[in-house]
Design a protein around this motif. Sequence first.
Motif, mmCIF file in Angstrom:
data_model
loop_
_atom_site.group_PDB
_atom_site.id
_atom_site.type_symbol
_atom_site.label_atom_id
_atom_site.label_comp_id
_atom_site.label_asym_id
_atom_site.label_seq_id
_atom_site.Cartn_x
_atom_site.Cartn_y
_atom_site.Cartn_z
ATOM 1 N N PRO A 11 -15.318 -4.346 -36.229
ATOM 2 C CA PRO A 11 -15.498 -5.807 -36.237
ATOM 3 C C PRO A 11 -16.358 -6.286 -35.070
ATOM 4 O O PRO A 11 -17.153 -7.218 -35.219
ATOM 5 C CB PRO A 11 -14.068 -6.341 -36.143
ATOM 6 N N GLU A 12 -16.161 -5.671 -33.910
ATOM 7 C CA GLU A 12 -16.976 -6.057 -32.747
ATOM 8 C C GLU A 12 -18.453 -5.801 -33.021
ATOM 9 O O GLU A 12 -19.315 -6.641 -32.728
ATOM 10 C CB GLU A 12 -16.521 -5.269 -31.519
ATOM 11 N N GLY A 13 -18.762 -4.628 -33.592
ATOM 12 C CA GLY A 13 -20.146 -4.317 -33.920
ATOM 13 C C GLY A 13 -20.722 -5.280 -34.940
ATOM 14 O O GLY A 13 -21.889 -5.692 -34.857
ATOM 15 N N ARG A 14 -19.911 -5.668 -35.910
ATOM 16 C CA ARG A 14 -20.358 -6.617 -36.922
ATOM 17 C C ARG A 14 -20.709 -7.958 -36.280
ATOM 18 O O ARG A 14 -21.746 -8.560 -36.606
ATOM 19 C CB ARG A 14 -19.271 -6.815 -37.975
ATOM 20 N N ASN A 15 -19.871 -8.428 -35.390
ATOM 21 C CA ASN A 15 -20.135 -9.709 -34.740
ATOM 22 C C ASN A 15 -21.386 -9.657 -33.866
ATOM 23 O O ASN A 15 -22.176 -10.611 -33.828
ATOM 24 C CB ASN A 15 -18.928 -10.137 -33.903
ATOM 25 N N ILE A 16 -21.560 -8.538 -33.161
ATOM 26 C CA ILE A 16 -22.768 -8.391 -32.342
ATOM 27 C C ILE A 16 -24.007 -8.428 -33.229
ATOM 28 O O ILE A 16 -25.003 -9.083 -32.915
ATOM 29 C CB ILE A 16 -22.719 -7.078 -31.529
ATOM 30 N N PHE A 17 -23.947 -7.716 -34.363
ATOM 31 C CA PHE A 17 -25.083 -7.707 -35.284
ATOM 32 C C PHE A 17 -25.375 -9.110 -35.807
ATOM 33 O O PHE A 17 -26.529 -9.532 -35.894
ATOM 34 C CB PHE A 17 -24.823 -6.753 -36.454
ATOM 35 N N ARG A 18 -24.328 -9.855 -36.160
ATOM 36 C CA ARG A 18 -24.511 -11.209 -36.694
ATOM 37 C C ARG A 18 -25.193 -12.111 -35.663
ATOM 38 O O ARG A 18 -26.075 -12.907 -35.995
ATOM 39 C CB ARG A 18 -23.169 -11.802 -37.108
ATOM 40 N N ARG A 19 -24.777 -11.971 -34.396
ATOM 41 C CA ARG A 19 -25.374 -12.802 -33.347
ATOM 42 C C ARG A 19 -26.830 -12.420 -33.126
ATOM 43 O O ARG A 19 -27.703 -13.289 -32.968
ATOM 44 C CB ARG A 19 -24.591 -12.658 -32.044
ATOM 45 N N MET A 20 -27.104 -11.120 -33.102
ATOM 46 C CA MET A 20 -28.491 -10.672 -32.945
ATOM 47 C C MET A 20 -29.353 -11.168 -34.110
ATOM 48 O O MET A 20 -30.475 -11.644 -33.918
ATOM 49 C CB MET A 20 -28.535 -9.148 -32.861
ATOM 50 N N LYS A 21 -28.817 -11.063 -35.309
ATOM 51 C CA LYS A 21 -29.564 -11.492 -36.493
ATOM 52 C C LYS A 21 -29.863 -12.992 -36.428
ATOM 53 O O LYS A 21 -30.986 -13.428 -36.752
ATOM 54 C CB LYS A 21 -28.764 -11.161 -37.751
ATOM 55 N N SER A 22 -28.894 -13.783 -36.007
ATOM 56 C CA SER A 22 -29.114 -15.237 -35.954
ATOM 57 C C SER A 22 -30.199 -15.576 -34.940
ATOM 58 O O SER A 22 -31.008 -16.489 -35.166
ATOM 59 C CB SER A 22 -27.808 -15.955 -35.584
ATOM 60 N N LEU A 23 -30.259 -14.851 -33.848
ATOM 61 C CA LEU A 23 -31.302 -15.096 -32.845
ATOM 62 C C LEU A 23 -32.673 -14.714 -33.387
ATOM 63 O O LEU A 23 -33.665 -15.422 -33.170
ATOM 64 C CB LEU A 23 -30.999 -14.312 -31.568
ATOM 65 N N VAL A 24 -32.743 -13.594 -34.103
ATOM 66 C CA VAL A 24 -34.017 -13.166 -34.684
ATOM 67 C C VAL A 24 -34.514 -14.199 -35.682
ATOM 68 O O VAL A 24 -35.696 -14.564 -35.702
ATOM 69 C CB VAL A 24 -33.878 -11.780 -35.349
ATOM 70 N N LEU A 25 -33.611 -14.706 -36.520
ATOM 71 C CA LEU A 25 -34.010 -15.656 -37.563
ATOM 72 C C LEU A 25 -34.525 -16.964 -36.978
ATOM 73 O O LEU A 25 -35.330 -17.657 -37.595
ATOM 74 C CB LEU A 25 -32.847 -15.915 -38.514
#
Length: 520
Positions: A11-25
């Motif tokens: 779950p921690e990795g998923r949340n980190i990925f989601r935050r990174m993705k939102s910044l990229v977008l």
Amino acid sequence: LFNEEPLQGTPEGRNIFRRMKSLVLKLDDTRLITGAMNGGISVDEGAALEMDITGINYNIKGIPAFHEKYPGQPLVGSENNSAVSTRGCYRSDRDNEHVLNNYDEEVVPWGQQIKTTWDFTRKNDYMAGIFIWTGFDYRGEPTPFTWPSVSSQFGIMDTCGFAKESFYFNKACFTDEPMLHLMPHWNWNAGDMICVMTITNCDEAELFLNGETLGRKSSDVCSQCEWLVPFEAGILQAKAYLNGKEVISTETRTTGRPVRVRIEPDRANIMDDGADTVPINICALDANGLVVPTASNFIRFIVEGDGKVLGTGNGDPNSHEADNAPERSLFAGWCQALIQSSVGAKALKVTAVSEGLISDTIIFEVNKVDKPEYIYATVNQQINGWTVSAGSFDTEPDALMKIADNDMNSFEPVTFGSKYQADFKSGYKIYRTFIKIPKSANPEDEHLCEIKFGKLTCESAAVYADDKLIYCGNPAEDSSLSLAFETIPDARTELRVLLKAKEGTASGIRNEVKLSSKQI
């Protein structure tokens, strides 16, 4: 956004990925976003389903279960194969020689053969495609062997870009136009039993030795034809067929001993900008002009005119020969040199010589470039190691006075910033340090650099580089001072600064001093 991150299936990795993705977008919403997973792909709380396309490394056995569980999730092989081979090798020796055969048999523990990965991919339309590890062998993590091996052996090509047989295995998979490759070379000993393989995208292949057929077989890009052939010197020929019709043929011949060197340049022209570099490939030929695929002759490179050998290689993953020396041994018949022009070159000739062989020469056509297309970066380095005269001089001293090497008392260490010399309110002081001027790649600026004093408080200042006065004047109060001057690149230069105090005011060099120069 990541490769083989240990948190990928949490779950921690998923949340980190989601935050990174939102910044990229926020920066760019036009591209699909993925990551490369080597575990945790079927964990609901992991990062896999947050990707526009889920990237999976190697694990083709686990992909069907993932697709069954998440049938709507796009998939791509983000790192695949890790099949290993040594160019020119057809018999593996893992224990002593650290070499691996080229029959698409050798893999690392986590990898798959070329044919295995591609067979899976072509049979499963939900798999978009694959990325192969790797296009080239590379330095940095010798695999599957460690020292004394010095490069990986994953490559479709070796470190010089010479094709291994895996180049042709992949070409068969990805090419529609009929292609045929025959392996191995045909330089063996009488009585040797040799595994001969055709690599083709056609549906049949036939092998001939000295005109006699050794059989015609059905072929597939993931199941190539093999024959076990007792060696007999001569001509080994292969033909490939589509729908029963011969469409392509190739052959290899037994060669004699090497008698001459041949240079094969990437191109015959070079620019005069001091940066242009041309690879030249070198092989040995027999008396009939055939490349000797087993040659290992030692080659020396003689450069005449305006240029140099920038580097050499031969693709041998176990070679300890110097990469920056103007010489190299052939490995499996080939080596390579990188030839670079000098700035303003007028003529450039390179000769490849080897003891007992006829040499070969290439004369480059040198093309003038009006302005070198360099991309410069400005190097800024802080100048440290300053000392200052232990006391003040009442009258102006000789700024270039001789200071004995064993004089440890006349000057004392000093640092700048807020801790300038608060007691320097009258008279004169001498500051002293040594710098090494970086060599610039720009010929117009190669003797130029700039020294910048962040802030000076003084009545007057004189600055010397070695014994040459480069500034004498009255800088504005509490101002910076930038001085461009000429010096010898890569030489040790002594800087001396003579300051006259601003009467009654704490004076001196108050901020850091920097050295600037242009570098490629």
